[in-house]
Design a protein around this motif. Structure first.
Motif, PDB file in Angstrom:
ATOM      1  N   TRP A  40     -11.649   3.545  -7.675  1.00 22.48           N
ATOM      2  CA  TRP A  40     -10.704   3.046  -8.676  1.00 22.48           C
ATOM      3  C   TRP A  40     -11.001   3.633 -10.059  1.00 22.48           C
ATOM      4  CZ3 TRP A  40      -6.230   1.703  -7.329  1.00 22.48           C
ATOM      5  CH2 TRP A  40      -5.981   0.921  -6.207  1.00 22.48           C
ATOM      6  N   PHE A  71      -9.509   6.994 -10.044  1.00 15.26           N
ATOM      7  CA  PHE A  71      -8.048   6.871 -10.115  1.00 15.26           C
ATOM      8  C   PHE A  71      -7.601   6.605 -11.553  1.00 15.26           C
ATOM      9  CE2 PHE A  71      -4.385   3.970 -10.223  1.00 15.26           C
ATOM     10  CZ  PHE A  71      -3.419   4.767  -9.647  1.00 15.26           C
ATOM     11  N   LEU A  72      -8.306   5.700 -12.207  1.00 14.89           N
ATOM     12  CA  LEU A  72      -7.924   5.328 -13.573  1.00 14.89           C
ATOM     13  C   LEU A  72      -8.047   6.497 -14.542  1.00 14.89           C
ATOM     14  CD1 LEU A  72      -9.591   1.798 -13.723  1.00 14.89           C
ATOM     15  CD2 LEU A  72      -7.136   2.310 -13.622  1.00 14.89           C
ATOM     16  N   THR A 122      -5.707   9.844 -12.672  1.00 15.54           N
ATOM     17  CA  THR A 122      -4.266   9.663 -12.483  1.00 15.54           C
ATOM     18  C   THR A 122      -3.613   8.980 -13.681  1.00 15.54           C
ATOM     19  OG1 THR A 122      -4.636   9.479 -10.108  1.00 15.54           O
ATOM     20  CG2 THR A 122      -2.493   8.744 -10.931  1.00 15.54           C
ATOM     21  N   LEU A 123      -4.294   7.992 -14.233  1.00 15.95           N
ATOM     22  CA  LEU A 123      -3.683   7.251 -15.349  1.00 15.95           C
ATOM     23  C   LEU A 123      -4.241   7.654 -16.716  1.00 15.95           C
ATOM     24  CD1 LEU A 123      -3.339   3.669 -13.818  1.00 15.95           C
ATOM     25  CD2 LEU A 123      -1.723   5.566 -13.761  1.00 15.95           C
ATOM     26  N   HIS A 124      -5.151   8.631 -16.719  1.00 12.76           N
ATOM     27  CA  HIS A 124      -5.650   9.204 -17.965  1.00 12.76           C
ATOM     28  C   HIS A 124      -6.372   8.223 -18.875  1.00 12.76           C
ATOM     29  CE1 HIS A 124      -3.308  12.447 -16.453  1.00 12.76           C
ATOM     30  NE2 HIS A 124      -2.170  11.766 -16.584  1.00 12.76           N
ATOM     31  N   PHE A 125      -7.076   7.264 -18.281  1.00 16.66           N
ATOM     32  CA  PHE A 125      -7.973   6.429 -19.080  1.00 16.66           C
ATOM     33  C   PHE A 125      -9.198   7.267 -19.428  1.00 16.66           C
ATOM     34  CE2 PHE A 125      -5.595   2.880 -17.259  1.00 16.66           C
ATOM     35  CZ  PHE A 125      -5.629   1.939 -18.283  1.00 16.66           C
ATOM     36  N   PHE A 166      -5.287   9.998  -1.566  1.00 18.71           N
ATOM     37  CA  PHE A 166      -4.469  10.389  -2.729  1.00 18.71           C
ATOM     38  C   PHE A 166      -5.291  11.214  -3.720  1.00 18.71           C
ATOM     39  CE2 PHE A 166      -3.006   9.335  -7.076  1.00 18.71           C
ATOM     40  CZ  PHE A 166      -1.708   9.807  -7.017  1.00 18.71           C
ATOM     41  N   THR A 177       4.033   5.827  -4.165  1.00 17.67           N
ATOM     42  CA  THR A 177       2.911   6.749  -4.379  1.00 17.67           C
ATOM     43  C   THR A 177       1.991   6.811  -3.161  1.00 17.67           C
ATOM     44  OG1 THR A 177       2.990   6.271  -6.729  1.00 17.67           O
ATOM     45  CG2 THR A 177       0.999   7.352  -5.925  1.00 17.67           C
ATOM     46  N   LEU A 178       1.744   5.648  -2.552  1.00 12.20           N
ATOM     47  CA  LEU A 178       0.802   5.643  -1.427  1.00 12.20           C
ATOM     48  C   LEU A 178       1.498   5.573  -0.066  1.00 12.20           C
ATOM     49  CD1 LEU A 178      -2.088   3.402  -2.814  1.00 12.20           C
ATOM     50  CD2 LEU A 178      -1.795   5.875  -2.974  1.00 12.20           C
ATOM     51  N   LEU A 217      -3.344  -1.287 -18.295  1.00  9.97           N
ATOM     52  CA  LEU A 217      -3.237  -0.764 -16.928  1.00  9.97           C
ATOM     53  C   LEU A 217      -1.803  -0.841 -16.413  1.00  9.97           C
ATOM     54  CD1 LEU A 217      -4.312   0.243 -14.216  1.00  9.97           C
ATOM     55  CD2 LEU A 217      -4.900  -2.127 -13.663  1.00  9.97           C
ATOM     56  N   ARG A 264       0.532   1.555 -18.015  1.00 13.22           N
ATOM     57  CA  ARG A 264       0.369   2.949 -17.568  1.00 13.22           C
ATOM     58  C   ARG A 264       0.942   3.158 -16.167  1.00 13.22           C
ATOM     59  NH1 ARG A 264      -4.723   6.042 -20.278  1.00 13.22           N
ATOM     60  NH2 ARG A 264      -4.749   4.833 -22.197  1.00 13.22           N
ATOM     61  N   ILE A 265       0.832   2.144 -15.329  1.00  7.90           N
ATOM     62  CA  ILE A 265       1.453   2.248 -14.008  1.00  7.90           C
ATOM     63  C   ILE A 265       2.969   2.340 -14.186  1.00  7.90           C
ATOM     64  CG2 ILE A 265       2.013   0.895 -11.938  1.00  7.90           C
ATOM     65  CD1 ILE A 265      -0.596   2.211 -11.590  1.00  7.90           C
ATOM     66  N   PHE A 321       3.649   5.789 -15.278  1.00  8.94           N
ATOM     67  CA  PHE A 321       3.392   6.693 -14.150  1.00  8.94           C
ATOM     68  C   PHE A 321       4.571   6.702 -13.180  1.00  8.94           C
ATOM     69  CE2 PHE A 321       1.709   7.241  -9.782  1.00  8.94           C
ATOM     70  CZ  PHE A 321       1.159   8.514  -9.886  1.00  8.94           C
TER      71      PHE A 321
END
Lengths: 221, 221
Positions: A82, A85-86, A89-92, A119, B89-90, B112, B115-116, B119
């Motif tokens: 996770w 992923f953060l 994918t989410l650019h944290f 993924f 996505t999954l 979070l 951002r989802i 995304f």
DNA sequence: ATTTATTTTTAGTCTTATCTAAATTATATT
DNA sequence: AATATAATTTAGATAAGACTAAAAATAAAT
């Protein structure tokens, strides 16, 4: 059947403090790491021992059983996937992901975490350079050592950090040091063990022993 | 400061059963929807009323306050966005996402979920055709009606379902009906209110009143 | 308008996970 | 070896959230 978040957290922290089950962990260390009182930890140790997750020798400490280690590894796997992923994918930023991943690691679905794994392309390391257990709980190996333990003249690649605090991570950003950077130790001060290093980009800088202690590298030569 | 998962679940279910705060919800209805005993629900209603999330009139039922509705909408937003993430996505199927989203909706991080949202391209509807509240809690409007309420001759586009059970969703898959499909009502039986419909692909089929009741469409003509 | 049935609430119990304060065991120091 | 200090455990308390069984209020039916 499923474990509570509290149980999962204890197992995860025991696993981390025991270097993946190799050593024993004391009550106070655990209490400090979990920001809880020692009495609460003792209570939970009894429950975890009853459920065969750990072996508890009163006044001595606890060690993970095979079952406990297996369970803990799955939580660590979820946490690290996770986190990746953060960031990816989410650019944290790498100092922002820990608290969110602390929550996401408790989502109960093998299918979900396996799809996230896929993924992300079955990654081996998380944003802090920590190895990600695979679906069977196996850890990729990497022989990295603390930068502080290396002598002058050695080169290496930055592979991870030991201190995961936002303060430390931000300090590295400030210094301009990133995961994957190559660096060379120019010299080591006898006075305070601080290091003069040269990044592959050419930049030279001084870092304290503390900073070097928490920076992991793989020695190249 | 933060609400427990239990509190969030109650608010979410109250919001759904009350049509987003418009009507009042009874203790037994809530207990049934949450698979809990009425006594437990009464207990929680007192707590939620104390915290000004709902107005509770003993023996009469509860209604959401503005604050309660606002909080509930954020949970519904998270649930629906995660459902869409899981399918789009999954690649989960639409009947597999509910249980996982039930857990993910409780992850506490505005950043979070925003951002989802980004995304996914700020989507307006989830995989079941339910509208997704935006970050301010506003719902997109759509004037859809149950297929069962339409007369023969009408055409429309399938926009959603009222029954979210895996059984119903799988039944639609079996019939070959998907979200976004165009269909036309050929005839309606006086005997059992079943419908003969024609999908835009050309296929004709019969569906029971039950199935039609739970299928939402926007009338085209 | 009573009685019956249904719904809702109250009262008391249980479990999980935390805490504080006191007691116990282990370790360190003279 | 005796004592002081530190670490750990025990005992008892509390809060959240669920339950069962019984009481009370409301709604339905004769």
């Amino acid at each position: 059947m499923a474990n509570t978040q509290s149980v999962e957290n204890y197992l995860k922290v025991i696993c981390n403090l025991s270097e993946f089950g190799k050593t024993s962990v004391t009550t106070n260390k655990l209490a400090a790491a979990m920001e809880m009182k020692a009495a609460s930890v003792t209570d939970m140790m009894k429950k975890l021992a009853n459920r065969k997750f750990i072996k508890h020798i009163p006044y001595k400490g606890v060690t993970l059983t095979e079952q406990g280690k297996k369970t803990a590894m799955q939580i660590i796997r979820k946490h690290r996937l996770w986190e990746l992923f953060l960031t990816s994918t989410l650019h944290f930023k790498w100092d922002e992901v820990h608290n969110i991943a602390e929550q996401m690691e408790h989502i109960e679905s093998d299918e979900l975490i396996n799809r996230i794994d896929k993924f992300l392309g079955y990654p081996k390391y998380d944003p802090h350079g920590d190895p990600i257990p695979d679906s069977k709980g196996r850890l990729p190996l990497r022989n990295s050592t603390s930068l502080a333990s290396c002598e002058a003249g050695y080169s290496g690649t930055v592979t991870g950090v030991q201190d995961h605090s936002a303060a430390y991570l931000n300090h590295l950003v400030l210094l301009g040091i990133q995961l994957g950077d190559n660096l060379k130790i120019i010299s080591k001060s006898d006075y305070d063990k601080s290091l003069k290093i040269k990044l592959s980009k050419g930049k030279e800088l001084f870092i304290t022993q503390d900073v070097a202690n928490n920076l992991m590298i793989t020695k190249i030569k």
